[in-house]
Design a protein around this motif. Structure first.
Motif, PDB file in Angstrom:
ATOM      1  N   LEU A   1     -16.149  13.598 -61.017  1.00  0.00           N
ATOM      2  CA  LEU A   1     -16.482  14.916 -61.534  1.00  0.00           C
ATOM      3  C   LEU A   1     -16.643  14.860 -63.043  1.00  0.00           C
ATOM      4  CD1 LEU A   1     -14.034  17.149 -59.476  1.00  0.00           C
ATOM      5  CD2 LEU A   1     -16.483  16.765 -59.068  1.00  0.00           C
TER       6      LEU A   1
ATOM      7  N   THR B   1     -14.510  10.772 -53.387  1.00  0.00           N
ATOM      8  CA  THR B   1     -14.154  11.861 -54.295  1.00  0.00           C
ATOM      9  C   THR B   1     -13.081  12.730 -53.672  1.00  0.00           C
ATOM     10  OG1 THR B   1     -15.877  13.305 -53.452  1.00  0.00           O
ATOM     11  CG2 THR B   1     -16.448  11.922 -55.341  1.00  0.00           C
TER      12      THR B   1
ATOM     13  N   CYS C   1     -13.749  14.993 -65.996  1.00  0.00           N
ATOM     14  CA  CYS C   1     -12.432  14.538 -65.545  1.00  0.00           C
ATOM     15  C   CYS C   1     -11.846  13.603 -66.606  1.00  0.00           C
ATOM     16  CB  CYS C   1     -12.540  13.818 -64.206  1.00  0.00           C
ATOM     17  SG  CYS C   1     -10.922  13.286 -63.594  1.00  0.00           S
TER      18      CYS C   1
ATOM     19  N   THR D   1      -9.868  11.246 -66.387  1.00  0.00           N
ATOM     20  CA  THR D   1      -9.729   9.843 -65.981  1.00  0.00           C
ATOM     21  C   THR D   1     -10.926   9.012 -66.427  1.00  0.00           C
ATOM     22  OG1 THR D   1     -10.708  10.253 -63.799  1.00  0.00           O
ATOM     23  CG2 THR D   1      -8.297  10.367 -63.973  1.00  0.00           C
ATOM     24  N   ARG D   2     -12.043   9.650 -66.721  1.00  0.00           N
ATOM     25  CA  ARG D   2     -13.198   8.906 -67.222  1.00  0.00           C
ATOM     26  C   ARG D   2     -12.886   8.236 -68.561  1.00  0.00           C
ATOM     27  NH1 ARG D   2     -18.893  11.901 -65.894  1.00  0.00           N
ATOM     28  NH2 ARG D   2     -18.689  11.864 -63.622  1.00  0.00           N
TER      29      ARG D   2
ATOM     30  N   LEU E   1      -7.342  15.039 -59.991  1.00  0.00           N
ATOM     31  CA  LEU E   1      -8.125  14.135 -60.834  1.00  0.00           C
ATOM     32  C   LEU E   1      -9.178  13.468 -59.963  1.00  0.00           C
ATOM     33  CD1 LEU E   1      -5.243  12.545 -62.911  1.00  0.00           C
ATOM     34  CD2 LEU E   1      -6.849  14.319 -63.632  1.00  0.00           C
ATOM     35  N   ASP E   2     -10.412  13.532 -60.408  1.00  0.00           N
ATOM     36  CA  ASP E   2     -11.517  12.931 -59.664  1.00  0.00           C
ATOM     37  C   ASP E   2     -12.529  12.393 -60.661  1.00  0.00           C
ATOM     38  OD1 ASP E   2     -13.732  12.246 -58.145  1.00  0.00           O
ATOM     39  OD2 ASP E   2     -13.673  14.065 -56.922  1.00  0.00           O
ATOM     40  N   PRO E   3     -12.538  11.075 -60.908  1.00  0.00           N
ATOM     41  CA  PRO E   3     -13.427  10.517 -61.930  1.00  0.00           C
ATOM     42  C   PRO E   3     -14.906  10.718 -61.639  1.00  0.00           C
ATOM     43  CG  PRO E   3     -12.341   8.768 -60.687  1.00  0.00           C
ATOM     44  CD  PRO E   3     -11.724  10.066 -60.262  1.00  0.00           C
TER      45      PRO E   3
END
Length: 135
Positions: free
Chosen positions: A22, A2, A25, A27-28, A18-20
């Motif tokens: 979290l 992360t 986010c 990016t999910r 960006l942190d999938p």
């Protein structure tokens, strides 16, 4: 792995990291799209070049017209596929991977191959799990 999760400074113009991992986010949403089985197969079908809707549907056995339409629209919305309508009678429509969509081909092909290579092990695990559940 992360990200740092550091807070953005007030007035900063930098976009948040960006942190999938979290919740929330964006990016999910991308992962949802590229992790979908129909996306994997459609990207594979388009790997050799432009295809008409019926050609894709024939190659991706079992996909419904509705699901193919929805998936192609989503891929177009995400900039991974282009849809070109030719002014002919009847109109001809072709779908093709964009440059970004083409970069997905290699990792998705690796997933396809992994599923083939490991299917026997997974199938045995399914059977063992089912046996334990009925015992």
């Amino acid at each position: 792995m992360t990200g740092s999760g550091s807070a953005q400074k007030p007035g900063s113009q930098e976009p948040p990291a960006l942190d999938p991992y979290l919740e929330g986010c964006p990016t999910r949403r991308v992962l949802d799209r590229i992790g979908d089985r129909w996306t994997v197969l459609i990207v594979g079908a388009l790997a050799e070049g432009p295809r008409r809707f019926t050609e894709i549907r024939r190659q991706v056995a079992g996909i419904s017209q509705k699901m193919l339409t929805q998936t192609l629209r989503g891929l177009e919305q995400d900039g991974l596929v282009t849809r070109t309508v030719y002014a002919e009678v009847p109109p001809r429509v072709e779908y093709e991977l964009t440059e970004a969509g083409s970069t997905l081909r290699e990792p998705l092909k690796a997933l396809e191959q992994w599923s083939i290579d490991h299917f026997g092990d997974i199938e045995r695990s399914w059977a063992a799990f089912d046996e334990r559940g009925s015992a």
